[in-house]
Design an enzyme around this catalytic site. Sequence first.
Site, short mmCIF file in Angstrom:
data_model
loop_
_atom_site.label_atom_id
_atom_site.label_comp_id
_atom_site.label_asym_id
_atom_site.label_seq_id
_atom_site.Cartn_x
_atom_site.Cartn_y
_atom_site.Cartn_z
N ASP A 12 0.85 -1.18 0.00
CA ASP A 12 0.00 0.00 0.00
C ASP A 12 0.89 1.24 0.00
OD1 ASP A 12 -2.30 1.70 0.66
OD2 ASP A 12 -1.42 1.75 2.67
N ASP A 14 -0.10 5.08 0.92
CA ASP A 14 -0.26 6.04 2.02
C ASP A 14 -0.40 5.32 3.36
OD1 ASP A 14 -0.25 8.04 0.06
OD2 ASP A 14 -2.42 7.88 -0.21
MG LIG Z 1 -2.92 3.10 3.52
#
Ligand SMILES: [Mg+2]
Length: 195
Positions: A12, A14
């Site tokens: 992932d 962020d």
């Molecule tokens: Mg995230």
Amino acid sequence: MSPTTRPAIFMDRDGTLSHEVGYVNHPSRFRLYPWTADAVRAINRAGWLAVVVTNQAGVARGYFPESVLEEVQQRLREGVEAGGAHFDAIYACLHHPSVGARQYRVDCDCRKPRPGMLHRAARELGADLRSSWVIGDRHGDLQLAWNVGARGALVKSGYGLGELTHLAPGWSRPPDLVAENLLEAVEHILGRDLE
Ligand SMILES: [Mg+2]
Ligand SMILES: [Zn+2]
């Protein structure tokens, strides 16, 4: 189709590779964690695929244009390359099922936790999904992993600590691994210590 398959570590963006700051609607808001390049370099050295999978519905919502996303991804790429590491691919879902301009208002198969981006990595990069991992700071990242028979690691950076504290007790399946951050997760998955 790649002739050989390899395991991948899907990451992932962020809260996992970079600080979770809400919508990164300007490249100046994007800040990598200090351990990110080390973690990606470890994946590279182990011979695993290093792939970013990120939902960026801010594009569909009209919060920022696709060009901003491209600039941010370029910063991400350069940030890890400065540390001697590289991504094999960066995939992003720009869609939203019910909001936004027509080309982005799509009930797509790539919005996490739907597995479209992982299937794409299998097709384009030869990722062997069943021996792969997804590392992220939200439950949806774990669901993404489980949707393809991979394993999911939750990091405590970003939303991770809050999800772990307040939500994880209600999850029907616990994370396959919980780690302080991306580097610790990668070290654990690859099963070796780094210099
Ligand atoms: Mg995230
Ligand atoms: Zn999508």
